[in-house]
Enzyme design. Structure first.
Site, PDB file in Angstrom:
ATOM      1  N   TRP A  31      -8.422 -25.901 -30.960  1.00 45.13           N
ATOM      2  CA  TRP A  31      -9.652 -25.191 -31.342  1.00 45.13           C
ATOM      3  C   TRP A  31     -10.745 -25.465 -30.312  1.00 45.13           C
ATOM      4  O   TRP A  31     -10.888 -26.603 -29.861  1.00 45.13           O
ATOM      5  CB  TRP A  31     -10.144 -25.665 -32.722  1.00 45.13           C
ATOM      6  CG  TRP A  31      -9.707 -24.755 -33.837  1.00 45.13           C
ATOM      7  CD1 TRP A  31      -8.457 -24.678 -34.360  1.00 45.13           C
ATOM      8  CD2 TRP A  31     -10.509 -23.805 -34.538  1.00 45.13           C
ATOM      9  NE1 TRP A  31      -8.436 -23.742 -35.354  1.00 45.13           N
ATOM     10  CE2 TRP A  31      -9.672 -23.185 -35.494  1.00 45.13           C
ATOM     11  CE3 TRP A  31     -11.848 -23.412 -34.466  1.00 45.13           C
ATOM     12  CZ2 TRP A  31     -10.128 -22.205 -36.367  1.00 45.13           C
ATOM     13  CZ3 TRP A  31     -12.304 -22.439 -35.334  1.00 45.13           C
ATOM     14  CH2 TRP A  31     -11.449 -21.836 -36.268  1.00 45.13           C
ATOM     15  N   PHE A  66      -8.242 -31.171 -37.484  1.00 44.44           N
ATOM     16  CA  PHE A  66      -7.715 -31.733 -38.727  1.00 44.44           C
ATOM     17  C   PHE A  66      -6.334 -32.353 -38.504  1.00 44.44           C
ATOM     18  O   PHE A  66      -5.952 -33.303 -39.216  1.00 44.44           O
ATOM     19  CB  PHE A  66      -7.638 -30.633 -39.802  1.00 44.44           C
ATOM     20  CG  PHE A  66      -7.352 -31.142 -41.183  1.00 44.44           C
ATOM     21  CD1 PHE A  66      -8.332 -31.799 -41.911  1.00 44.44           C
ATOM     22  CD2 PHE A  66      -6.097 -30.967 -41.766  1.00 44.44           C
ATOM     23  CE1 PHE A  66      -8.075 -32.285 -43.185  1.00 44.44           C
ATOM     24  CE2 PHE A  66      -5.829 -31.441 -43.047  1.00 44.44           C
ATOM     25  CZ  PHE A  66      -6.822 -32.109 -43.751  1.00 44.44           C
ATOM     26  N   GLU A  67      -5.598 -31.832 -37.536  1.00 40.42           N
ATOM     27  CA  GLU A  67      -4.240 -32.326 -37.261  1.00 40.42           C
ATOM     28  C   GLU A  67      -4.231 -33.519 -36.299  1.00 40.42           C
ATOM     29  O   GLU A  67      -3.157 -34.070 -35.997  1.00 40.42           O
ATOM     30  CB  GLU A  67      -3.372 -31.200 -36.672  1.00 40.42           C
ATOM     31  CG  GLU A  67      -2.919 -30.152 -37.675  1.00 40.42           C
ATOM     32  CD  GLU A  67      -4.016 -29.223 -38.157  1.00 40.42           C
ATOM     33  OE1 GLU A  67      -4.850 -28.830 -37.328  1.00 40.42           O
ATOM     34  OE2 GLU A  67      -4.063 -28.921 -39.370  1.00 40.42           O
ATOM     35  N   CYS A  90     -13.081 -30.753 -31.020  1.00 41.08           N
ATOM     36  CA  CYS A  90     -14.459 -30.238 -31.038  1.00 41.08           C
ATOM     37  C   CYS A  90     -14.639 -29.451 -32.329  1.00 41.08           C
ATOM     38  O   CYS A  90     -14.010 -28.404 -32.513  1.00 41.08           O
ATOM     39  CB  CYS A  90     -14.684 -29.347 -29.817  1.00 41.08           C
ATOM     40  SG  CYS A  90     -16.254 -28.473 -29.888  1.00 41.08           S
ATOM     41  N   ILE A  92     -17.269 -27.490 -34.670  1.00 35.19           N
ATOM     42  CA  ILE A  92     -18.608 -26.895 -34.599  1.00 35.19           C
ATOM     43  C   ILE A  92     -19.005 -26.380 -35.976  1.00 35.19           C
ATOM     44  O   ILE A  92     -18.214 -25.722 -36.659  1.00 35.19           O
ATOM     45  CB  ILE A  92     -18.640 -25.767 -33.542  1.00 35.19           C
ATOM     46  CG1 ILE A  92     -18.329 -26.392 -32.169  1.00 35.19           C
ATOM     47  CG2 ILE A  92     -19.995 -25.068 -33.530  1.00 35.19           C
ATOM     48  CD1 ILE A  92     -18.371 -25.455 -31.009  1.00 35.19           C
ATOM     49  N   GLU A  95     -20.892 -21.543 -41.100  1.00 33.94           N
ATOM     50  CA  GLU A  95     -21.806 -21.189 -42.196  1.00 33.94           C
ATOM     51  C   GLU A  95     -21.435 -21.889 -43.494  1.00 33.94           C
ATOM     52  O   GLU A  95     -22.227 -21.946 -44.416  1.00 33.94           O
ATOM     53  CB  GLU A  95     -21.793 -19.675 -42.401  1.00 33.94           C
ATOM     54  CG  GLU A  95     -22.475 -18.946 -41.255  1.00 33.94           C
ATOM     55  CD  GLU A  95     -22.451 -17.446 -41.433  1.00 33.94           C
ATOM     56  OE1 GLU A  95     -21.825 -16.964 -42.392  1.00 33.94           O
ATOM     57  OE2 GLU A  95     -23.060 -16.776 -40.601  1.00 33.94           O
ATOM     58  N   THR A  96     -20.210 -22.415 -43.571  1.00 37.53           N
ATOM     59  CA  THR A  96     -19.760 -23.030 -44.821  1.00 37.53           C
ATOM     60  C   THR A  96     -19.694 -24.547 -44.671  1.00 37.53           C
ATOM     61  O   THR A  96     -19.970 -25.092 -43.602  1.00 37.53           O
ATOM     62  CB  THR A  96     -18.356 -22.512 -45.193  1.00 37.53           C
ATOM     63  OG1 THR A  96     -17.438 -23.029 -44.224  1.00 37.53           O
ATOM     64  CG2 THR A  96     -18.304 -21.001 -45.206  1.00 37.53           C
ATOM     65  N   HIS A  98     -17.064 -26.252 -44.600  1.00 34.48           N
ATOM     66  CA  HIS A  98     -15.786 -26.586 -43.984  1.00 34.48           C
ATOM     67  C   HIS A  98     -15.939 -27.722 -42.969  1.00 34.48           C
ATOM     68  O   HIS A  98     -15.166 -28.666 -42.922  1.00 34.48           O
ATOM     69  CB  HIS A  98     -15.253 -25.319 -43.292  1.00 34.48           C
ATOM     70  CG  HIS A  98     -13.835 -25.404 -42.838  1.00 34.48           C
ATOM     71  ND1 HIS A  98     -13.486 -25.794 -41.573  1.00 34.48           N
ATOM     72  CD2 HIS A  98     -12.679 -25.172 -43.500  1.00 34.48           C
ATOM     73  CE1 HIS A  98     -12.174 -25.782 -41.477  1.00 34.48           C
ATOM     74  NE2 HIS A  98     -11.657 -25.417 -42.613  1.00 34.48           N
ATOM     75  N   PHE A 123     -11.737 -41.922 -31.286  1.00 41.80           N
ATOM     76  CA  PHE A 123     -12.375 -40.711 -31.824  1.00 41.80           C
ATOM     77  C   PHE A 123     -13.180 -40.047 -30.713  1.00 41.80           C
ATOM     78  O   PHE A 123     -14.355 -40.345 -30.518  1.00 41.80           O
ATOM     79  CB  PHE A 123     -13.269 -41.142 -32.985  1.00 41.80           C
ATOM     80  CG  PHE A 123     -13.951 -40.020 -33.729  1.00 41.80           C
ATOM     81  CD1 PHE A 123     -13.282 -39.277 -34.687  1.00 41.80           C
ATOM     82  CD2 PHE A 123     -15.287 -39.733 -33.499  1.00 41.80           C
ATOM     83  CE1 PHE A 123     -13.922 -38.261 -35.397  1.00 41.80           C
ATOM     84  CE2 PHE A 123     -15.938 -38.722 -34.200  1.00 41.80           C
ATOM     85  CZ  PHE A 123     -15.251 -37.983 -35.146  1.00 41.80           C
TER      86      PHE A 123
HETATM   87  C1  DLZ Z   1     -10.347 -23.896 -39.581  1.00 45.47           C
HETATM   88  C2  DLZ Z   1     -11.161 -24.581 -38.528  1.00 45.47           C
HETATM   89  C3  DLZ Z   1     -12.521 -24.265 -38.372  1.00 45.47           C
HETATM   90  C4  DLZ Z   1     -13.237 -23.263 -39.228  1.00 45.47           C
HETATM   91  N1  DLZ Z   1     -13.265 -24.820 -37.415  1.00 45.47           N
HETATM   92  C5  DLZ Z   1     -12.679 -25.722 -36.596  1.00 45.47           C
HETATM   93  C6  DLZ Z   1     -13.449 -26.349 -35.564  1.00 45.47           C
HETATM   94  O1  DLZ Z   1     -14.633 -26.070 -35.339  1.00 45.47           O
HETATM   95  N2  DLZ Z   1     -12.806 -27.262 -34.795  1.00 45.47           N
HETATM   96  C7  DLZ Z   1     -11.493 -27.600 -34.961  1.00 45.47           C
HETATM   97  O2  DLZ Z   1     -10.985 -28.462 -34.222  1.00 45.47           O
HETATM   98  N3  DLZ Z   1     -10.754 -27.015 -35.917  1.00 45.47           N
HETATM   99  C8  DLZ Z   1     -11.301 -26.095 -36.732  1.00 45.47           C
HETATM  100  N4  DLZ Z   1     -10.563 -25.491 -37.691  1.00 45.47           N
HETATM  101  C9  DLZ Z   1      -9.104 -25.775 -37.769  1.00 45.47           C
HETATM  102  C10 DLZ Z   1      -8.767 -27.045 -38.567  1.00 45.47           C
HETATM  103  O3  DLZ Z   1      -9.023 -28.209 -37.794  1.00 45.47           O
HETATM  104  C11 DLZ Z   1      -7.259 -27.051 -38.923  1.00 45.47           C
HETATM  105  O4  DLZ Z   1      -6.482 -26.832 -37.775  1.00 45.47           O
HETATM  106  C12 DLZ Z   1      -6.917 -25.988 -39.957  1.00 45.47           C
HETATM  107  O5  DLZ Z   1      -7.725 -26.104 -41.099  1.00 45.47           O
HETATM  108  C13 DLZ Z   1      -5.423 -26.106 -40.381  1.00 45.47           C
HETATM  109  O6  DLZ Z   1      -5.168 -27.366 -40.996  1.00 45.47           O
END
Ligand code: DLZ
Length: 169
Positions: A31, A66-67, A90, A92, A95-96, A98, A123
């Protein structure tokens, strides 16, 4: 721009480390990949400058931040010779809410993996309000969080080396 705003957060005091056989994993989130690519470059360059050899830097990608904790855990499980793992991402603010859930989970997950494996698990994840703040910290006016991650990683390995040499302390 004020001095505070220009502060390069990646400045550090030089230190010595026996990097001969150090082996480091890097897990990188896909991401915001133009940011995570810059963080990866900063981390890799810093490790090389401190004597870690190219073949002892192992890079793997995961879909999102998240992974990162499970990616780091997998790396340790599959390659017990790793001394440390640097997690690069990274996140960012959108709007929610999340952002809050992901950032919290990633920070706690990385901490847990490090403690479970008893190895420095770093980290190097930007958690910013917008893309501009991320760019400023990925090789911009505020330095490169990948560099900081690599320095923290090497300092923790140096601490372990020191304790192994003088275990009575
Ligand atoms: C879904 C998501 C969103 C909205 N934003 C980011 C972000 O800004 N940075 C990032 O590294 N990952 C984002 N993800 C993806 C989540 O980390 C994750 O890969 C998904 O929720 C699947 O588990």
């Amino acid at each position: 721009m004020s001095q505070e705003k220009k502060k390069n957060l990646s400045e550090f005091t030089p230190f010595s480390i026996n990097s001969n056989k150090i082996r480091i994993g890097i897990v990188v989130s896909e991401w915001n990949d133009h940011i995570t690519d810059s963080l990866l470059q900063g981390a890799r360059q810093t490790l090389l400058e401190h004597g870690v050899s190219e073949e002892n830097i192992v890079v793997h990608h995961v879909p999102g931040s998240f992974e990162l904790p499970s990616g780091a855990d997998l790396l340790y499980a599959m390659d017990p010779t790793l001394d440390a793992v640097i997690c690069i991402g990274c996140i960012i603010q959108g709007e929610t809410r999340h952002f809050e859930f992901i950032a919290q989970a990633v920070a706690q997950g990385i901490m847990r993996v490090g403690l479970d494996h008893r190895k420095p698990t770093i980290f190097s994840v930007l958690t910013t309000n917008d893309m501009r703040q991320a760019e400023d910290r990925a090789g911009g006016v505020h330095g490169n969080k990948g560099v900081e991650g690599a320095v923290s990683c090497l300092k923790m390995i140096a601490l372990r080396q020191e304790l192994e040499e003088k275990p009575q302390l």
